[in-house]
Design an enzyme around this catalytic site. Structure first.
Site, short mmCIF file in Angstrom:
data_model
loop_
_atom_site.label_atom_id
_atom_site.label_comp_id
_atom_site.label_asym_id
_atom_site.label_seq_id
_atom_site.Cartn_x
_atom_site.Cartn_y
_atom_site.Cartn_z
N HIS A 13 0.88 -1.20 0.00
CA HIS A 13 0.00 0.00 0.00
C HIS A 13 0.91 1.23 0.00
O HIS A 13 1.52 1.58 1.01
CB HIS A 13 -0.89 0.02 1.25
N HIS A 15 1.55 5.38 -1.72
CA HIS A 15 1.21 6.55 -2.55
C HIS A 15 2.50 7.11 -3.12
O HIS A 15 3.37 7.54 -2.36
CB HIS A 15 0.52 7.62 -1.71
N LYS A 99 -9.27 -0.17 -5.88
CA LYS A 99 -9.33 0.48 -4.57
C LYS A 99 -10.68 1.14 -4.35
O LYS A 99 -11.15 1.92 -5.19
CB LYS A 99 -8.21 1.54 -4.50
N HIS A 136 -10.51 1.21 1.75
CA HIS A 136 -10.29 2.22 2.79
C HIS A 136 -11.49 2.11 3.71
O HIS A 136 -12.58 2.58 3.39
CB HIS A 136 -10.17 3.63 2.19
N HIS A 174 -4.57 -0.56 5.80
CA HIS A 174 -4.13 0.17 7.00
C HIS A 174 -5.09 0.01 8.18
O HIS A 174 -5.66 0.97 8.68
CB HIS A 174 -3.90 1.66 6.70
N ASP A 247 1.47 2.65 3.49
CA ASP A 247 0.60 3.83 3.30
C ASP A 247 1.44 5.10 3.34
O ASP A 247 0.95 6.15 3.76
CB ASP A 247 -0.53 3.87 4.34
C1 NCD Z 1 -3.57 9.18 1.96
C2 NCD Z 1 -3.09 10.21 0.94
O1 NCD Z 1 -2.53 11.24 1.34
O2 NCD Z 1 -3.24 9.97 -0.26
N1 NCD Z 1 -3.60 9.78 3.26
C3 NCD Z 1 -3.53 9.15 4.45
O3 NCD Z 1 -3.69 9.82 5.47
N2 NCD Z 1 -3.30 7.86 4.55
C4 NCD Z 1 -4.87 8.60 1.57
C5 NCD Z 1 -5.23 7.34 2.34
O4 NCD Z 1 -4.62 6.30 2.15
O5 NCD Z 1 -6.15 7.40 3.15
ZN ZN Z 2 -3.26 5.10 1.55
#
Ligand code: NCD
Ligand code: ZN
Length: 356
Positions: A13, A15, A99, A136, A174, A247
């Site tokens: 996971h 970003h 997702k 999520h 998460h 995450d």
């Molecule tokens: C994530 C993001 O910034 O894209 N933020 C977070 O707090 N985890 C989005 C997500 O995974 O919820």
């Molecule tokens: Zn995330």
């Protein structure tokens, strides 16, 4: 133990963003992980197989020379997702998973699903195709306390969704609560969860220690200490249902240190080292490989990685602010703090890595 060698791990996971931010953050992930499930919440989101392939190309172009990294792409589900494109994309390898962001639940989720019943047709096709759904798991009901949103989502939405689609592969992303851990444990083999390193290390009090600490704010928000302890037990149990998902969610410092600081913790720079510290503290280093390198591929039906990576019990330091082209910077989780474990001699595909 002063040294531990693992099969090369994956991040289930992550970003990575796009453009200059992608270029700034990707090398940290590539240093530790062979593959990553890449979240689709760009602006605008990655919704079609063609968009996923284009994004994969931009990630590939940002991978440091000589490194070996495979991004596993995901589709951002919306009320009007085209299930033909989704399933074709899964079959062609454009999408590894899809997702589900309840609309408004978190950062860049405004275009998500407004009511899960609206995507029942899509979920049925995914169940048939064996395509994993990454969830999520937070309710968007503003009347529900922010610390209860995961538990309420499980009760009000996830349970019935799983009853409607018992064969669907689902990852509760998460996971942050005892309720979440218990729910995943009680489910079938096709229900699993990722656990972040920050939820293993901080509880909700950390966000207010000595003043408001925006760099410790993420969604789902960190919970009470008893939840953190349950997450540590689950992660270090060796159970196949729990695997590593950082995450890591980078935002410019200016967007975090603001009157309405956004959610997301940038943990990529020292994620594996910090997980190792948690497992060491729990006297469970022998379970780290299952959590980081074996359980994820088994759930996704993928081979484990070739090659190994060695962590050594020697002091290191989490980097400070990471510059982003154009003048911004992004602050790592635990920036500047001492690490107990560091990455030693790395092998990539069995060869010495020049960059290490
Ligand atoms: C994530 C993001 O910034 O894209 N933020 C977070 O707090 N985890 C989005 C997500 O995974 O919820
Ligand atoms: Zn995330």
């Amino acid at each position: 133990m002063t040294e531990i060698t693992l099969r090369r791990p994956d991040d289930w996971h992550l970003h990575l963003r796009d453009g200059d931010m992608l270029k700034a953050v990707l090398p940290f992930t590539v240093r530790q992980f062979s593959r990553a499930i890449v979240m689709p919440n760009l602006v605008p989101p990655v919704r079609t197989a063609a968009e996923a392939e284009a994004y994969r190309g931009r990630i590939g172009a940002a991978v440091p020379e000589g490194a070996d990294f495979t991004p596993l792409m995901t589709c951002y589900l919306a009320d009007d997702t085209d299930s033909d494109d989704l399933i074709r994309g899964h079959q062609s390898g454009a999408f590894t998973a899809a997702k589900l962001y309840p609309a408004g639940a978190t950062t860049h989720s405004a275009d998500g699903v407004t009511d899960i019943a609206r995507i029942d047709g899509v979920l049925g096709r995914m169940e048939e195709a064996g395509m994993p759904l990454l969830v999520h798991g937070e309710t968007t009901d503003p009347d529900v306390d922010v610390f209860d949103r995961e538990a309420v989502f499980i009760d009000n939405t996830l349970k019935s969704m799983i009853e409607r689609f018992p064969g669907l592969k689902v990852v509760l992303e998460h996971v942050t609560t005892i309720e979440g851990v218990d729910f995943v444990r009680a489910g079938g083999e096709n229900l699993a969860a990722t656990i972040t390193v920050h939820h293993l290390m901080i509880n909700r009090g950390a966000m207010f220690e000595g003043g408001i600490r925006p760099h410790l704010y993420c969604l789902p928000v960190a919970k009470r200490e008893r939840h953190r302890l349950a997450l540590r037990k689950a992660a270090t149990s060796g159970e196949a249902k729990f695997f590593l998902g950082t995450d890591s969610a980078p935002h410019p410092v200016s967007a975090k240190e603001a009157a309405r600081g956004c959610a997301g913790i940038f943990s990529a720079p020292a994620a594996l080292e910090l997980y190792a510290q948690v497992f060491d503290d729990e006297d469970a280093l022998d379970k780290l490989e299952a959590f980081a390198s074996l359980n994820g591929p088994a759930f996704y039906g993928l081979a484990v990685n070739e090659g190994t990576l060695t962590l050594k019990k020697q002091e290191g330091r989490v980097p400070g602010d990471v510059p982003v082209e154009g003048g911004e910077a992004v602050k790592p989780f635990h920036a500047g703090q001492t690490l107990a474990w560091t990455l030693g001699h790395e092998l990539i595909n069995g060869d010495d890595c020049d960059a290490c």
